[in-house]
Scaffold this motif. Structure first.
Motif, PDB file in Angstrom:
ATOM      1  N   THR A   1       0.814  -1.214   0.000  1.00 49.10           N
ATOM      2  CA  THR A   1       0.000   0.000   0.000  1.00 49.10           C
ATOM      3  C   THR A   1       0.849   1.265   0.000  1.00 49.10           C
ATOM      4  O   THR A   1       0.499   2.257  -0.639  1.00 49.10           O
ATOM      5  CB  THR A   1      -0.923   0.014   1.243  1.00 49.10           C
TER       6      THR A   1
ATOM      7  N   SER B   1      -7.349 -16.644   7.376  1.00 50.11           N
ATOM      8  CA  SER B   1      -6.229 -15.865   7.872  1.00 50.11           C
ATOM      9  C   SER B   1      -6.741 -14.458   8.171  1.00 50.11           C
ATOM     10  O   SER B   1      -7.830 -14.079   7.739  1.00 50.11           O
ATOM     11  CB  SER B   1      -5.117 -15.827   6.836  1.00 50.11           C
ATOM     12  N   VAL B   2      -5.984 -13.675   8.899  1.00 49.49           N
ATOM     13  CA  VAL B   2      -6.481 -12.365   9.329  1.00 49.49           C
ATOM     14  C   VAL B   2      -6.742 -11.448   8.128  1.00 49.49           C
ATOM     15  O   VAL B   2      -7.804 -10.840   8.022  1.00 49.49           O
ATOM     16  CB  VAL B   2      -5.488 -11.707  10.313  1.00 49.49           C
TER      17      VAL B   2
ATOM     18  N   THR C   1      -7.059 -11.215   4.093  1.00 47.36           N
ATOM     19  CA  THR C   1      -7.117 -11.734   2.730  1.00 47.36           C
ATOM     20  C   THR C   1      -7.374 -10.514   1.857  1.00 47.36           C
ATOM     21  O   THR C   1      -8.428  -9.875   1.950  1.00 47.36           O
ATOM     22  CB  THR C   1      -8.248 -12.761   2.579  1.00 47.36           C
ATOM     23  N   THR C   2      -6.392 -10.158   1.038  1.00 47.06           N
ATOM     24  CA  THR C   2      -6.434  -8.864   0.351  1.00 47.06           C
ATOM     25  C   THR C   2      -6.425  -9.039  -1.155  1.00 47.06           C
ATOM     26  O   THR C   2      -5.585  -9.754  -1.700  1.00 47.06           O
ATOM     27  CB  THR C   2      -5.241  -8.002   0.805  1.00 47.06           C
ATOM     28  N   PHE C   3      -7.379  -8.391  -1.796  1.00 44.01           N
ATOM     29  CA  PHE C   3      -7.577  -8.483  -3.244  1.00 44.01           C
ATOM     30  C   PHE C   3      -7.103  -7.177  -3.875  1.00 44.01           C
ATOM     31  O   PHE C   3      -7.629  -6.107  -3.552  1.00 44.01           O
ATOM     32  CB  PHE C   3      -9.064  -8.689  -3.551  1.00 44.01           C
ATOM     33  N   SER C   4      -6.120  -7.250  -4.758  1.00 42.20           N
ATOM     34  CA  SER C   4      -5.558  -6.042  -5.358  1.00 42.20           C
ATOM     35  C   SER C   4      -5.778  -6.048  -6.862  1.00 42.20           C
ATOM     36  O   SER C   4      -5.447  -7.021  -7.537  1.00 42.20           O
ATOM     37  CB  SER C   4      -4.055  -5.962  -5.091  1.00 42.20           C
ATOM     38  N   THR C   5      -6.318  -4.968  -7.360  1.00 39.75           N
ATOM     39  CA  THR C   5      -6.638  -4.876  -8.785  1.00 39.75           C
ATOM     40  C   THR C   5      -6.102  -3.563  -9.338  1.00 39.75           C
ATOM     41  O   THR C   5      -6.674  -2.502  -9.083  1.00 39.75           O
ATOM     42  CB  THR C   5      -8.163  -4.962  -8.982  1.00 39.75           C
TER      43      THR C   5
ATOM     44  N   ASP D   1      -4.866   6.905  -1.284  1.00 39.55           N
ATOM     45  CA  ASP D   1      -3.605   6.184  -1.053  1.00 39.55           C
ATOM     46  C   ASP D   1      -3.554   4.944  -1.934  1.00 39.55           C
ATOM     47  O   ASP D   1      -4.462   4.696  -2.729  1.00 39.55           O
ATOM     48  CB  ASP D   1      -3.415   5.848   0.444  1.00 39.55           C
TER      49      ASP D   1
ATOM     50  N   THR E   1     -15.804 -12.143   9.304  1.00 34.67           N
ATOM     51  CA  THR E   1     -14.906 -11.331   8.489  1.00 34.67           C
ATOM     52  C   THR E   1     -15.564 -10.011   8.092  1.00 34.67           C
ATOM     53  O   THR E   1     -16.696 -10.003   7.609  1.00 34.67           O
ATOM     54  CB  THR E   1     -14.545 -12.121   7.208  1.00 34.67           C
TER      55      THR E   1
ATOM     56  N   SER F   1     -11.453  -0.119  -0.871  1.00 31.70           N
ATOM     57  CA  SER F   1     -10.752   1.152  -1.028  1.00 31.70           C
ATOM     58  C   SER F   1     -11.506   2.013  -2.021  1.00 31.70           C
ATOM     59  O   SER F   1     -12.270   1.515  -2.848  1.00 31.70           O
ATOM     60  CB  SER F   1      -9.325   0.917  -1.536  1.00 31.70           C
TER      61      SER F   1
ATOM     62  N   THR G   1      -6.959   2.937   2.363  1.00 37.21           N
ATOM     63  CA  THR G   1      -6.533   1.629   2.881  1.00 37.21           C
ATOM     64  C   THR G   1      -5.610   1.779   4.086  1.00 37.21           C
ATOM     65  O   THR G   1      -5.592   0.922   4.975  1.00 37.21           O
ATOM     66  CB  THR G   1      -5.830   0.839   1.758  1.00 37.21           C
TER      67      THR G   1
ATOM     68  N   ASN H   1      -6.786   1.216   7.598  1.00 37.80           N
ATOM     69  CA  ASN H   1      -7.035  -0.151   8.057  1.00 37.80           C
ATOM     70  C   ASN H   1      -5.803  -0.821   8.643  1.00 37.80           C
ATOM     71  O   ASN H   1      -5.925  -1.867   9.272  1.00 37.80           O
ATOM     72  CB  ASN H   1      -7.528  -1.026   6.892  1.00 37.80           C
TER      73      ASN H   1
ATOM     74  N   THR I   1      -8.593  -2.096  -3.943  1.00 34.78           N
ATOM     75  CA  THR I   1      -8.297  -3.034  -2.871  1.00 34.78           C
ATOM     76  C   THR I   1      -9.571  -3.499  -2.176  1.00 34.78           C
ATOM     77  O   THR I   1     -10.420  -2.679  -1.833  1.00 34.78           O
ATOM     78  CB  THR I   1      -7.382  -2.383  -1.811  1.00 34.78           C
ATOM     79  N   VAL I   2      -9.703  -4.785  -1.994  1.00 40.16           N
ATOM     80  CA  VAL I   2     -10.733  -5.345  -1.130  1.00 40.16           C
ATOM     81  C   VAL I   2     -10.001  -6.021   0.024  1.00 40.16           C
ATOM     82  O   VAL I   2      -9.188  -6.921  -0.203  1.00 40.16           O
ATOM     83  CB  VAL I   2     -11.603  -6.389  -1.863  1.00 40.16           C
ATOM     84  N   ASN I   3     -10.260  -5.539   1.244  1.00 43.59           N
ATOM     85  CA  ASN I   3      -9.628  -6.148   2.412  1.00 43.59           C
ATOM     86  C   ASN I   3     -10.647  -6.992   3.168  1.00 43.59           C
ATOM     87  O   ASN I   3     -11.658  -6.467   3.634  1.00 43.59           O
ATOM     88  CB  ASN I   3      -9.100  -5.082   3.387  1.00 43.59           C
ATOM     89  N   MET I   4     -10.369  -8.281   3.260  1.00 47.68           N
ATOM     90  CA  MET I   4     -11.170  -9.121   4.144  1.00 47.68           C
ATOM     91  C   MET I   4     -10.395  -9.224   5.455  1.00 47.68           C
ATOM     92  O   MET I   4      -9.274  -9.735   5.472  1.00 47.68           O
ATOM     93  CB  MET I   4     -11.385 -10.505   3.518  1.00 47.68           C
TER      94      MET I   4
ATOM     95  N   THR J   1     -10.189 -10.510   9.341  1.00 52.54           N
ATOM     96  CA  THR J   1     -10.733 -11.499  10.269  1.00 52.54           C
ATOM     97  C   THR J   1      -9.896 -11.476  11.544  1.00 52.54           C
ATOM     98  O   THR J   1      -8.916 -12.190  11.677  1.00 52.54           O
ATOM     99  CB  THR J   1     -10.704 -12.907   9.623  1.00 52.54           C
TER     100      THR J   1
END
Lengths: 472, 225
Positions: free
Chosen positions: A233, A271-272, A274-278, A287, B138, B143, B149, B152, B190-193, B195
Motif C-alpha cells: 500500500t 487468515s487475518v 485476505t487482500t484483493f488487489s486490482t 492512497d 470477516t 478502497s 486503505t 485499516n 483493494t478489497v480487504n477481508m 478477520t
C-alpha cells in the motif's frame, strides 16, 4: 542465488539430526500444526467436499491455463496495471530490477513470497545496490541470520526464541543493550518498531500471490501480520511475483479454495488479512501504489502440464504436507537443500532443478501417505515420488550396488518358485549361522542396517512358508 | 519469440490443446460468464438475525471485540466509550465515507477526528465496512476516494462500523453484492477481508496479537431502526 544442496541430502540430514538447536525447534512442528488443522476440519462438515471441489477447480484451470492467463493479463491491463512474463528465474530478476531502476528505488520492502526465494531475488537486488527488506517476522529473522526459509509458511520454524534474541541484539545495535528481550512479545514489538520505519520509507513493495483471479485481473495475498498490506500500500509501486499456476478463474472459485487454505495451513477458518488487489491506485484514491506490476514466472512449470507431475501444479502452498511428514519432523526444511521442503518439495524440486540434483528427495519418504491424506488439493504426493524414483532408476542415477541389488531382486521376484526356493535356502543358512548369538552385528551388503542396529537371525520358516501352511 | 509467446506455446503444446481451440474457449467463457458457486457451508445459511449473531460470535473467537448498537445515532458514543475503557486517546482517523460523516459527531465534542489517509502517527483508525461475512466473522472493506486503505493497517487500534443489514452468510453472497454495485469483472483497487486483529506465530509457534497491522480490532454492529 540460493545454493542448491539437494544433492547432499544425506549429509544434510545427518547434520540436521546432530544439530541440537534444530532438534529443539522441530519438536514444536507436530504439536502445533496437526491438532489445529484437525480441529478446523472437524468444525466444518463440508471440508472434505470442499477439497474435492478445490481439486476440480484447479484441474479445470490447468486444462485451460493459457486462456485464463490471457484473460488475466487483459484484465490487469484494463485496470491500468502491467503484466510481465518470465520464462525463467533470470528473466524474472531482470524485470524486477528494471521496475526498481525506473523508479530510482533504493529500498524495497517485501511481503512473504516463495517465488522470490525461487528466483534468488534478494541477493541479486543487493548486488545491484538495492536493499531488500523482508517484513514478515519469520522472513525478517532469517534475513538477519542470512538463512533461507525452512518451511513455506513458517520460514523461521527452525529458530529458537533465544537465538532470535541474540540476532536482534547483534543487528539492532542502536537500542539499549540492557533491554529485556526474554518474552516473544518484546521481540515482536521490537521488530514492529524497526520495520514500521522501513515500510514508510520504501520505494517499491514486492509481494507474492496466493491466487490470481482471471475474471477480474486481481492478485490475492493471505497473511496474518498485515505486513503484506503495508508492503503493497505505501510505496510507489506494488510488484506481485506469481507463478503461472496461481491462476483461478473466478471470485467464486477463489472462495472455495480460501476455505481449505487457512484451515490446512494454520487451522484458522480464515487468515487475518485476505487482500484483493486490482491495478494501481485509482484517479481519486487517497492512497495506494501508483504502479501495479505482476510478474508471471514459468520456470519449468509449463512443461509439467500433461506430464505425470501435472497434479503438483494444483499445490496452493499451505504446508500441510510438511506439517504432517515424519521425515520433515526429523530433519527440518534446510536438509532438502533448496527452496521447497517436505513432500511437496520432494516432488516439485526435481521438476524445477532436475532429478539429477534432487533425486534424493523423493527417496526421503517413508511412504506413510499422510501428506496425501491431508493435502487440501488432493495431490497424490507419494505416487509422484514413486514416478521420480522410476525416472531416477531409468536414468541410471543411483549407485551401482543399489541398481544391481534391485535388478537381482527383480530377477527372483519375477520367478516365484525360484524366489521361494532361494529365500528358503538363504534364511535357513542365515538361521544356522546366527543360531549361537541370535543376531548379526554385521552382514555383507546390509551395512545400512547393521551400522545402527543388529540384524536378528531368522528363526524357523519364511513368511511365505508359514502363510502356505496356515492356509491349508 | 517473447517470453509470453514461449510460455503460452509451451502450455498449449504440453496440454496437447491444438485441436479443440473453440471448445476450450467456450468452456472458459462459460465459466467466467456464469461462475458456478460450488459448495457453500451450511454454517452461514441462517435467518438474517442469526447471521448477525454468528458474525459476532466468529469475530469474537478470533480475538476481535464486538458491540452491537440500536442505530447510527449511538455509534459515536459507543466509539468514545470504547476508547475511554481501553485508555486510548479520544482521536480517530477516518476517510470521508458519507455514512461515517453522517454519524452524530456533535454528541461527542471531545472526540477529535482527522479526515483522510493515515500516516502512522494516529493511534485509532475508523472504517465503514462494505459487508460482514458471518461464516468466519470477516469484515470486508473497499478502497476508494472515501475509504483510504492506510486507515485499516497503520493505527494500532482499528474500529470498523458494520451495518447489520450488510451482514451476509458467506463469501459468495458478498461477491454477488459487490457485483451488483460495481458490475461483473470490476473491482475496487483493494478489497480487504479482515478477520480479527493482526498476529504472528513466527517465534516458536507462540501466537501473539499485534504484528504489523492493528493490535486491537473492535467491530461496532449497527442496526437499522
Amino acid at each position: 542465488m540460493v545454493e542448491i544442496t539437494s544433492p547432499r541430502f544425506k549429509a544434510n540430514a545427518r547434520e540436521a539430526l546432530a544439530d541440537k538447536d534444530l532438534q529443539r525447534a522441530l519438536t514444536k512442528v507436530p504439536s502445533g500444526f496437526i491438532a489445529k488443522r484437525a480441529k478446523a476440519r472437524e468444525k466444518l462438515p463440508e471440508f472434505d467436499a470442499l477439497r474435492d471441489r478445490a481439486r476440480d477447480i484447479k484441474n479445470h484451470t490447468l486444462a485451460h491455463l493459457d486462456l485464463y492467463l490471457e484473460r488475466f493479463e487483459a484484465k490487469v491491463k484494463e485496470n491500468g496495471g502491467h503484466v510481465h512474463w518470465a520464462a525463467d528465474a533470470a528473466e524474472a530478476r531482470e524485470i524486477v530490477l528494471k521496475i526498481c531502476r525506473d523508479l530510482d528505488a533504493r529500498t524495497v520492502t517485501k511481503g512473504k513470497t516463495m517465488i522470490s526465494e525461487e528466483i534468488g531475488l534478494n541477493d541479486y537486488l543487493e548486488e545491484q545496490g538495492i536493499e531488500p527488506v523482508e517484513t514478515d517476522l519469520g522472513e525478517y529473522i532469517i534475513q538477519l541470520r542470512k538463512e533461507h526459509p525452512s518451511h513455506i509458511i513458517a520460514p523461521a520454524i527452525h529458530v529458537n526464541r533465544d537465538q532470535v534474541e541474540a540476532d536482534f541484539r547483534r543487528v539492532h545495535g542502536h537500542l539499549p543493550q540492557d533491554r529485556d528481550l526474554t518474552a516473544p512479545e518484546t521481540l515482536l514489538g521490537e521488530a514492529r518498531g524497526i520495520l514500521r520505519d522501513r515500510f514508510l520509507k520504501a520505494d517499491v513493495g514486492i509481494t507474492g500471490a496466493n491466487f490470481l483471479v482471471a475474471e477480474t485481473g486481481t492478485s490475492i495475498i493471505v497473511t496474518n501480520e498485515g505486513n503484506g498490506d503495508l508492503t503493497q500500500t505505501l510505496p510507489k509501486a506494488h510488484v506481485v511475483l506469481a507463478s503461472i499456476e496461481k491462476i483461478t478463474p473466478t471470485l467464486q472459485d477463489v472462495s472455495q479454495n480460501l476455505r481449505v487454505l487457512a484451515r490446512s495451513a494454520t487451522g484458522q477458518d480464515m487468515s487475518v488479512y485476505t487482500t484483493f488487489s486490482t491495478g494501481p491506485r485509482r484517479a481519486d484514491d487517497p492512497d495506494g501504489p501508483g504502479e501495479y506490476h505482476v510478474v508471471l514466472l514459468d520456470n519449468g512449470r509449463s512443461s509439467m502440464l500433461g506430464s505425470e507431475f501435472e497434479e503438483m501444479l494444483r499445490c496452493i502452498r499451505c504446508g500441510a504436507c510438511m506439517n504432517h511428514c515424519p521425515v520433515y519432523h526429523t530433519v527440518g526444511g534446510h536438509a532438502y537443500g533448496w527452496v521447497y521442503p517436505g513432500p511437496m518439495g520432494a516432488v516439485l524440486t526435481p521438476s524445477l532443478i532436475g532429478v539429477d540434483k534432487a533425486g534424493h528427495l523423493p527417496n526421503a519418504s517413508t511412504f506413510c501417505g499422510r501428506c496425501e491424506e491431508v493435502c487440501p488439493m488432493r495431490i497424490p504426493l507419494p505416487k509422484m515420488m514413486r514416478h521420480w524414483r522410476e525416472r531416477e532408476f531409468e536414468r541410471h542415477l543411483q549407485p551401482a550396488t543399489q541398481r544391481w541389488g534391485i535388478k537381482g531382486w527383480a530377477f527372483f521376484a519375477r520367478r516365484p518358485a525360484l524366489y521361494r526356493a532361494a529365500s528358503g535356502i538363504a534364511m535357513r543358512l542365515l538361521g544356522a549361522m546366527g543360531r549361537k548369538r541370535g543376531r548379526f552385528a554385521s552382514l555383507p551388503l546390509a551395512g545400512g542396517w547393521t551400522s545402527h542396529r543388529d540384524f536378528p537371525s531368522p528363526q524357523g520358516k519364511t513368511f511365505q512358508q508359514q502363510w502356505a501352511e496356515r492356509k491349508r | 519469440m517473447s517470453a509470453r509467446d514461449t510460455i503460452l506455446a509451451t502450455i498449449r503444446r504440453s496440454l496437447k490443446a491444438e485441436g479443440d481451440e473453440a471448445g476450450r474457449r467456450q468452456a472458459v467463457e462459460a465459466r467466467l460468464a456464469a461462475p458456478p458457486s460450488g459448495i457453500v457451508p451450511k454454517r452461514g445459511q441462517l435467518p438474517h438475525e442469526e447471521q448477525v449473531a454468528l458474525f459476532a460470535e466468529m469475530a469474537t473467537a478470533v480475538d476481535a471485540t464486538v458491540e452491537r448498537v440500536a442505530g447510527p445515532g449511538q455509534v459515536t458514543q459507543a466509539l468514545s466509550r470504547f476508547l475511554r475503557e481501553r485508555n486510548l486517546p479520544q482521536a480517530v482517523v477516518r476517510g470521508t465515507d458519507p455514512y461515517l460523516a453522517g454519524l452524530d459527531w456533535e454528541s461527542v465534542p471531545h472526540l477529535r477526528t482527522k479526515t483522510g489517509i493515515a500516516d502512522g502517527s494516529e493511534e485509532v483508525g475508523l472504517s465503514h465496512a462494505f459487508a460482514g461475512v458471518a461464516e468466519s466473522g470477516t469484515a470486508v472493506l473497499l478502497s476508494g476516494p472515501e475509504n483510504p486503505t492506510t486507515v485499516n493497517f497503520l493505527p494500532e487500534t482499528h474500529v470498523i462500523v458494520v451495518e447489520a443489514r450488510d451482514i451476509v452468510g458467506d463469501y459468495e453472497a458478498m461477491w454477488s453484492r459487490l457485483r451488483d454495485r460495481f458490475g461483473r469483472g470490476t473491482m475496487p483497487r483493494t478489497v480487504n477481508m479482515v478477520t480479527g486483529p493482526s498476529r504472528s506465530a513466527d517465534i516458536e509457534q507462540t501466537l501473539l496479537l499485534g504484528a504489523h497491522g492493528p493490535r486491537r480490532l473492535h467491530l461496532i454492529v449497527v442496526d437499522t431502526p
